[in-house]
Design a protein around this motif. Structure first.
Motif, PDB file in Angstrom:
ATOM      1  N   MET A 150       0.862  -1.190   0.000  1.00 51.68           N
ATOM      2  CA  MET A 150       0.000   0.000   0.000  1.00 51.68           C
ATOM      3  C   MET A 150       0.898   1.239   0.000  1.00 51.68           C
ATOM      4  O   MET A 150       2.051   1.178   0.442  1.00 51.68           O
ATOM      5  N   ARG A 151       0.342   2.319  -0.549  1.00 54.13           N
ATOM      6  CA  ARG A 151       1.175   3.515  -0.712  1.00 54.13           C
ATOM      7  C   ARG A 151       0.579   4.681   0.058  1.00 54.13           C
ATOM      8  O   ARG A 151      -0.639   4.890   0.014  1.00 54.13           O
ATOM      9  N   GLU A 152       1.445   5.401   0.739  1.00 57.00           N
ATOM     10  CA  GLU A 152       1.036   6.575   1.513  1.00 57.00           C
ATOM     11  C   GLU A 152       0.267   7.546   0.612  1.00 57.00           C
ATOM     12  O   GLU A 152       0.676   7.797  -0.529  1.00 57.00           O
ATOM     13  N   GLY A 153      -0.866   8.053   1.097  1.00 61.71           N
ATOM     14  CA  GLY A 153      -1.643   9.032   0.350  1.00 61.71           C
ATOM     15  C   GLY A 153      -2.699   8.434  -0.558  1.00 61.71           C
ATOM     16  O   GLY A 153      -3.605   9.123  -1.009  1.00 61.71           O
ATOM     17  N   GLU A 154      -2.575   7.142  -0.827  1.00 51.39           N
ATOM     18  CA  GLU A 154      -3.580   6.512  -1.690  1.00 51.39           C
ATOM     19  C   GLU A 154      -4.757   6.020  -0.854  1.00 51.39           C
ATOM     20  O   GLU A 154      -4.591   5.713   0.323  1.00 51.39           O
ATOM     21  N   PRO A 155      -5.938   5.928  -1.487  1.00 52.03           N
ATOM     22  CA  PRO A 155      -7.068   5.412  -0.706  1.00 52.03           C
ATOM     23  C   PRO A 155      -6.891   3.926  -0.399  1.00 52.03           C
ATOM     24  O   PRO A 155      -6.219   3.214  -1.140  1.00 52.03           O
ATOM     25  N   ARG A 169      -4.123   6.273   2.988  1.00 52.59           N
ATOM     26  CA  ARG A 169      -3.135   5.499   3.758  1.00 52.59           C
ATOM     27  C   ARG A 169      -2.103   6.447   4.361  1.00 52.59           C
ATOM     28  O   ARG A 169      -1.623   7.369   3.686  1.00 52.59           O
ATOM     29  N   THR A 170      -1.752   6.212   5.605  1.00 48.99           N
ATOM     30  CA  THR A 170      -0.822   7.123   6.281  1.00 48.99           C
ATOM     31  C   THR A 170       0.631   6.669   6.143  1.00 48.99           C
ATOM     32  O   THR A 170       1.539   7.347   6.599  1.00 48.99           O
ATOM     33  N   ALA A 171       0.821   5.509   5.555  1.00 52.73           N
ATOM     34  CA  ALA A 171       2.184   5.011   5.401  1.00 52.73           C
ATOM     35  C   ALA A 171       2.259   4.128   4.165  1.00 52.73           C
ATOM     36  O   ALA A 171       1.250   3.657   3.656  1.00 52.73           O
ATOM     37  N   THR A 172       3.482   3.954   3.710  1.00 45.38           N
ATOM     38  CA  THR A 172       3.721   2.999   2.620  1.00 45.38           C
ATOM     39  C   THR A 172       4.181   1.691   3.258  1.00 45.38           C
ATOM     40  O   THR A 172       5.007   1.716   4.179  1.00 45.38           O
ATOM     41  N   GLU A 199       7.950  -3.695   5.640  1.00 50.08           N
ATOM     42  CA  GLU A 199       8.419  -2.504   6.353  1.00 50.08           C
ATOM     43  C   GLU A 199       7.383  -1.407   6.215  1.00 50.08           C
ATOM     44  O   GLU A 199       6.677  -1.323   5.202  1.00 50.08           O
ATOM     45  N   ILE A 200       7.303  -0.577   7.239  1.00 51.61           N
ATOM     46  CA  ILE A 200       6.358   0.545   7.235  1.00 51.61           C
ATOM     47  C   ILE A 200       7.165   1.822   7.113  1.00 51.61           C
ATOM     48  O   ILE A 200       8.056   2.073   7.935  1.00 51.61           O
ATOM     49  N   VAL A 201       6.849   2.596   6.061  1.00 49.65           N
ATOM     50  CA  VAL A 201       7.644   3.791   5.785  1.00 49.65           C
ATOM     51  C   VAL A 201       6.714   5.003   5.657  1.00 49.65           C
ATOM     52  O   VAL A 201       5.676   4.915   5.009  1.00 49.65           O
ATOM     53  N   VAL A 202       7.077   6.106   6.312  1.00 48.88           N
ATOM     54  CA  VAL A 202       6.309   7.344   6.151  1.00 48.88           C
ATOM     55  C   VAL A 202       7.234   8.435   5.595  1.00 48.88           C
ATOM     56  O   VAL A 202       8.458   8.332   5.711  1.00 48.88           O
ATOM     57  N   THR A 203       6.631   9.422   4.993  1.00 48.95           N
ATOM     58  CA  THR A 203       7.444  10.520   4.468  1.00 48.95           C
ATOM     59  C   THR A 203       7.458  11.643   5.495  1.00 48.95           C
ATOM     60  O   THR A 203       6.406  12.097   5.939  1.00 48.95           O
ATOM     61  N   ARG A 204       8.651  12.058   5.904  1.00 50.35           N
ATOM     62  CA  ARG A 204       8.797  13.182   6.841  1.00 50.35           C
ATOM     63  C   ARG A 204       9.769  14.187   6.213  1.00 50.35           C
ATOM     64  O   ARG A 204      10.899  13.822   5.894  1.00 50.35           O
ATOM     65  N   ASN A 205       9.286  15.411   6.041  1.00 51.47           N
ATOM     66  CA  ASN A 205      10.098  16.461   5.408  1.00 51.47           C
ATOM     67  C   ASN A 205      10.679  15.978   4.076  1.00 51.47           C
ATOM     68  O   ASN A 205      11.863  16.168   3.787  1.00 51.47           O
ATOM     69  N   GLY A 206       9.839  15.277   3.326  1.00 53.13           N
ATOM     70  CA  GLY A 206      10.260  14.815   2.008  1.00 53.13           C
ATOM     71  C   GLY A 206      11.162  13.605   2.027  1.00 53.13           C
ATOM     72  O   GLY A 206      11.556  13.096   0.983  1.00 53.13           O
ATOM     73  N   GLN A 207      11.496  13.146   3.219  1.00 49.53           N
ATOM     74  CA  GLN A 207      12.416  11.996   3.317  1.00 49.53           C
ATOM     75  C   GLN A 207      11.675  10.755   3.824  1.00 49.53           C
ATOM     76  O   GLN A 207      10.830  10.870   4.718  1.00 49.53           O
ATOM     77  N   PRO A 208      11.978   9.576   3.271  1.00 49.14           N
ATOM     78  CA  PRO A 208      11.349   8.366   3.805  1.00 49.14           C
ATOM     79  C   PRO A 208      11.907   8.015   5.184  1.00 49.14           C
ATOM     80  O   PRO A 208      13.113   8.109   5.405  1.00 49.14           O
TER      81      PRO A 208
END
Ligand code: C2E
Ligand code: CA
Ligand code: CA
Length: 414
Positions: free
Chosen positions: A17-22, A67-70, A35-44
């Motif tokens: 699943m991708r962050e930002g997608e429904p 989705r809040t995370a990838t 793995e769970i990855v979020v974007t913070r200040n443009g950085q994963p």
């Protein structure tokens, strides 16, 4: 209908699943790691990893937010997918998947609050997040139940279920009275699986309703063959019966009686050849529903037996309010009868009272001639147990019906 679940496979490196997608579904990891990855200040920023048993993407079950995370597979993964649509339809259910997802959601909420209050603002260490899931003692059992449930669906669809038959013997004349139909699962890898493993799961998820329908259908067809196989000199005085087990979920289904009725009609089975077997707890849990369904069965000519009598909160006076024909005395009484005089007295009084109420009594779990003799002398009408035969496939039961010899076994007892 039970919640829809499907297995999906993701290769290492694939995005689940991708962050930002429904998102419209949640997953449970059956094998592999993500793995769970979020974007913070443009950085994963990697928040953590999850392994077998963890639930991911569960917020999609309750809100429309993206989705809040990838989440990406770091190994080849097998995931169990639960759709939101099915989930919301079954929110009130007892399905273990639903219950477990709700538990995890609650944990996550607590987690979010804790994080908001975390003055450092740093993400919580992954180990701490995971500990919430691990701490749940019901977790392993729930995962197992989900797996069994998935496999059971397959089993039903691919004809892996079998009905075995255990003979029930008339103690007065030692003729064959009937058979109890007992379910088995012929698993492609595990071999014959005991109902003690899969019936509780099927009951919990509601799949039992379809399984019971299947069992009744098979029993209706098989009883005609069993009836034809039994020799005249050992044939029962009353119509030979096959007793089919039903559970509380079956009764909760509004089409219960209708289905029984239409199966008997379609199979052209005489209702006198089918007995319904239910436990006393069913009567306690849903007395009104049970009474109505059982009365309709009685009108149709189908006998009703109470299974495992004495193992729960038994009350003969309570039972009297229902149209019950037979009591099956739980095998635990038979086991303890010899060593415990109190058990013997109890069995004696159950038999006496039941006879006064014009009920037939079957003793279950008879393993020795001595036990058969004792229950017969106490006034028990019929019995079943390993001493006569274990549950067996239809072909063996047909041979049993053909070969059953009345006197010799019994006479040695005296
Ligand atoms: P139950 O209805 O009380 O069935 C009797 C159980 O006792 C059977 O176990 C049978 O094999 C076992 N048994 C019979 N004689 C003896 C004996 O002499 N000694 C001992 N130790 N055991 C004996 P089974 O076939 O493993 O079934 C276990 C339970 O699973 C059943 O208990 C019933 O509650 C459930 N079950 C089985 N088939 C069905 C089904 O088609 N529908 C439903 N709802 N439940 C089923
Ligand atoms: Ca039974
Ligand atoms: Ca029983």
């Amino acid at each position: 209908m039970s919640i829809h679940q499907a297995l999906e496979v993701f290769a290492a490196g694939e995005t689940i699943m991708r962050e930002g997608e429904p998102g419209y579904c949640a997953y449970m990891i059956e094998s592999g790691q993500v793995e769970i990855v979020v974007t913070r200040n443009g950085q994963p920023l990697q928040l953590g990893t999850r392994g077998p048993g963890a639930i991911i993407g569960e917020m999609a079950m309750i809100d429309d937010k993206p989705r809040t995370a990838t989440i990406r597979a770091t190994e080849d993964c097998k995931l169990l997918r639960v759709s939101r649509e099915e989930f919301s339809r079954r929110l009130d259910s007892t399905d273990p998947v639903v219950r477990m997802i709700m538990r995890v959601i609650m944990t996550r909420y607590r987690d979010t609050i804790a994080r908001a209050e975390n003055p450092s603002g740093l993400p919580m260490p992954p180990g701490l997040l995971e500990s919430h899931e691990q701490a749940d003692t019901g977790h392993a059992a729930a995962i197992n139940a989900i797996k069994v449930n998935l496999e059971l669906r397959e089993a039903l669809a691919h004809q892996q279920l079998r009905l075995f038959y255990q003979p029930i013997i008339d103690l007065q004349n030692m003729r064959l009275a009937g058979f109890e139909a007992l379910m088995r699962w012929q698993h492609p890898e595990k071999g014959l699986v005991s109902p003690a493993v899969f019936i509780p799961v099927a009951e919990e998820t509601g799949l039992i309703v379809d399984m019971s329908r299947w069992a009744l259908d098979v029993a209706c067809a098989d009883v005609k063959r069993l009836k034809a196989a039994v020799r005249a000199d050992v044939a029962p005085v009353d119509p030979l019966f096959v007793s089919v087990n039903f559970s509380v979920k079956d009764f909760a289904d509004s089409g219960f009686f209708h289905h029984i009725n239409s199966t008997l009609t379609r199979q052209q089975t005489d209702p006198a050849n089918i007995h319904l077997e239910i436990t006393e707890s069913l009567l306690m849990q849903a007395p009104e529903m049970a009474k109505d369904a059982l009365e309709r069965c009685r009108v149709r000519g189908i006998s009703v037996s109470i299974d495992d009598f004495g193992s729960g909160y038994s009350s003969l006076s309570y039972l009297h309010a229902f149209p019950i024909d037979t009591l099956k005395i739980d095998q635990s009484f038979i086991r303890s009868m010899r060593s415990s005089p109190a058990s013997l007295v109890l069995v004696k009084s159950i038999i006496g009272l039941a006879r006064n109420l014009n009920m037939k009594i079957i003793a279950e779990g008879i393993e020795t001639r001595e036990e058969a003799r004792v229950v017969r002398d106490l006034g028990c009408h019929e019995c079943q147990g390993y001493w006569f035969a274990r549950p067996m496939p239809l072909d063996d039961a047909l041979a049993f019906a053909r070969d059953w010899q009345v006197p010799s076994l019994w006479e040695e007892a005296h």
